[in-house]
Design a protein around this motif. Structure first.
Motif, short mmCIF file in Angstrom:
data_model
loop_
_atom_site.label_atom_id
_atom_site.label_comp_id
_atom_site.label_asym_id
_atom_site.label_seq_id
_atom_site.Cartn_x
_atom_site.Cartn_y
_atom_site.Cartn_z
N ALA A 206 38.13 49.40 36.83
CA ALA A 206 37.91 50.26 35.66
C ALA A 206 36.92 51.38 35.94
CB ALA A 206 37.42 49.41 34.49
N GLY A 207 36.05 51.21 36.93
CA GLY A 207 35.09 52.27 37.25
C GLY A 207 33.70 51.72 37.48
N LEU A 208 32.75 52.65 37.60
CA LEU A 208 31.36 52.30 37.87
C LEU A 208 30.48 52.71 36.71
CD1 LEU A 208 31.13 53.51 41.59
CD2 LEU A 208 31.42 51.16 40.77
N LEU A 209 29.45 51.91 36.47
CA LEU A 209 28.46 52.19 35.43
C LEU A 209 27.10 52.34 36.09
CD1 LEU A 209 30.52 49.70 34.44
CD2 LEU A 209 29.40 50.19 32.27
N ALA A 210 26.39 53.42 35.75
CA ALA A 210 25.08 53.69 36.35
C ALA A 210 24.10 54.09 35.27
CB ALA A 210 25.19 54.80 37.39
N VAL A 211 22.90 53.55 35.34
CA VAL A 211 21.84 53.92 34.40
C VAL A 211 21.03 55.06 35.02
CG1 VAL A 211 19.77 53.15 33.19
CG2 VAL A 211 21.73 51.60 33.44
N PRO B 296 37.89 55.45 39.14
CA PRO B 296 38.56 56.32 38.16
C PRO B 296 37.56 56.95 37.19
CG PRO B 296 38.91 54.01 37.63
CD PRO B 296 38.25 54.03 38.97
N VAL B 297 36.46 56.25 36.93
CA VAL B 297 35.46 56.71 35.96
C VAL B 297 34.07 56.37 36.49
CG1 VAL B 297 34.56 56.46 33.61
CG2 VAL B 297 37.02 56.26 34.01
N ILE B 298 33.13 57.30 36.29
CA ILE B 298 31.71 56.98 36.45
C ILE B 298 31.08 57.14 35.07
CG2 ILE B 298 29.52 57.53 37.56
CD1 ILE B 298 31.06 58.75 39.87
N ASP B 299 30.49 56.07 34.59
CA ASP B 299 29.91 56.06 33.25
C ASP B 299 28.39 56.03 33.37
OD1 ASP B 299 29.71 55.99 30.54
OD2 ASP B 299 30.75 54.10 30.26
N PHE B 300 27.75 57.18 33.17
CA PHE B 300 26.30 57.24 33.21
C PHE B 300 25.74 56.89 31.83
CE2 PHE B 300 27.30 60.00 36.82
CZ PHE B 300 26.36 59.56 37.76
N GLY B 301 24.72 56.03 31.82
CA GLY B 301 24.09 55.64 30.56
C GLY B 301 22.61 55.95 30.59
N LEU B 302 22.07 56.34 29.44
CA LEU B 302 20.63 56.57 29.33
C LEU B 302 19.92 55.23 29.15
CD1 LEU B 302 20.79 59.65 26.94
CD2 LEU B 302 20.32 59.68 29.39
N PRO B 303 18.75 55.06 29.72
CA PRO B 303 18.04 53.78 29.58
C PRO B 303 17.81 53.46 28.10
CG PRO B 303 16.95 55.19 31.19
CD PRO B 303 17.99 56.04 30.51
N HIS B 304 17.96 52.19 27.75
CA HIS B 304 17.77 51.82 26.36
C HIS B 304 16.30 51.91 25.98
CE1 HIS B 304 21.87 51.03 25.93
NE2 HIS B 304 21.89 49.97 26.72
N ALA B 305 16.04 52.62 24.91
CA ALA B 305 14.67 52.87 24.46
C ALA B 305 14.70 53.15 22.96
CB ALA B 305 14.08 54.07 25.20
N THR B 306 13.58 52.97 22.31
CA THR B 306 13.44 53.24 20.87
C THR B 306 12.19 54.09 20.65
OG1 THR B 306 12.04 51.32 20.41
CG2 THR B 306 14.45 50.96 20.39
N HIS B 307 11.96 54.48 19.41
CA HIS B 307 10.74 55.24 19.10
C HIS B 307 9.50 54.37 19.26
CE1 HIS B 307 12.53 58.99 17.60
NE2 HIS B 307 13.55 58.21 17.26
N ASP B 308 9.67 53.06 19.14
CA ASP B 308 8.53 52.15 19.34
C ASP B 308 8.30 51.85 20.81
OD1 ASP B 308 8.30 51.94 16.52
OD2 ASP B 308 9.89 50.42 16.52
#
Length: 281
Positions: free
Chosen positions: A59-64, A84-96
């Protein structure tokens, strides 16, 4: 560990597999070590190569995104596996618990992904898609995006845990304990019940559910106020701009500025293959 027997099982049930890899060994092993503290890269690469032997299961690769990594090096390393896909994700974070930055005043994650975008266009030999970037093009052209991290469309996916429980997007676990739990399971409840659960309604009201700042933003139709977990604060709940607000705006404007140089206008359907565009300077 992935083995040929697993691929046979995936084949039997029509399962495709995405693999998380953040880049070359030095980049990947900064956060993705084994339970014993050893490098996970070699085993991950072996699994990717096994999947490549049956590309219809890959399905592809996921990168943070990690600001400590070079975006061009990361992109080219991942692209070399021909996903087929590279899925870049932003690091999980909140206002706190905001994301790491070297300069809190700068949209550093926007800069990082903009370099990925420019590199992607400048490498016409690669045929993979990059989901975040293609969604920005699609949403800016009046076409619905493919994931719920961008845009204003209501959520259409749920998570099924190994015990059969049905949950909302599992990334809400980064917000607070129990944030993703719906109290439902596949044995007693339908997916329609899950999608109409009060915890799944955060994005069913379009811009009305967003912070006041977001409602008047010219790129809100593309960013959608940002990914739901990234809007959270203990005081304001989810009615805040994303902690990546400036980054998303910078990236969206960078992509749209590039496309305008190829005679694209907002609301117009993009060319048949966005990746066929020539590289930017």
């Amino acid at each position: 560990m992935l083995a040929p027997a697993w691929l046979d099982l995936f084949e039997q049930y029509g399962v495709t597999v995405g693999v998380s890899l953040d880049g070359p060994p030095g980049a990947n092993d900064r956060h993705r070590l084994t339970h014993s503290g050893r490098s996970s890269t070699a085993a991950t690469v072996r699994g990717i190569e096994l999947l490549r032997s049956r590309p219809h299961l890959f399905a592809g690769l996921l990168a943070v995104v990690d600001l400590a990594n070079d975006p061009v090096e990361v992109h080219d390393h991942l692209a070399a596996f021909e996903p087929p896909v590279i899925d870049f994700g932003l690091p999980h974070a909140t206002h706190d618990d905001p994301p790491y930055r070297t300069d809190p005043r700068a949209p550093e994650y926007g800069y990082w992904m903009s370099r990925v975008y420019d590199t992607w266009l400048a490498r016409p030999r690669w045929r993979h898609s990059i989901r975040m970037l293609e969604d920005i093009v699609a949403l800016g052209s009046g076409v619905r995006g493919s994931v719920e991290t961008l845009g204003l469309a209501p959520p259409t996916s749920v998570v099924i845990e190994s015990d059969g429980s049905v949950e909302g997007v599992d990334t809400l676990r980064s917000v607070e304990e129990g944030a993703s739990r719906l109290g439902l399971d596949v044995f007693r409840h339908s997916f329609d019940e899950a999608l109409s659960h009060p915890k799944m309604l955060h994005r069913r009201y379009g811009t009305a559910a967003l912070a006041e700042k977001c409602q008047g933003c010219p790129v809100v139709a593309v960013c959608g106020g940002g990914y739901l977990p990234h809007r959270f604060s203990a005081d304001g709940g989810y009615r805040n701009p994303s902690v990546y607000c400036a980054d998303l705006e910078y990236l969206i404007r960078h992509v749209q500025s590039s496309l305008r140089r190829h005679d694209w206008t907002p609301g117009a359907v993009p060319p048949e293959s966005d990746h066929a565009l020539e590289g930017t300077e």
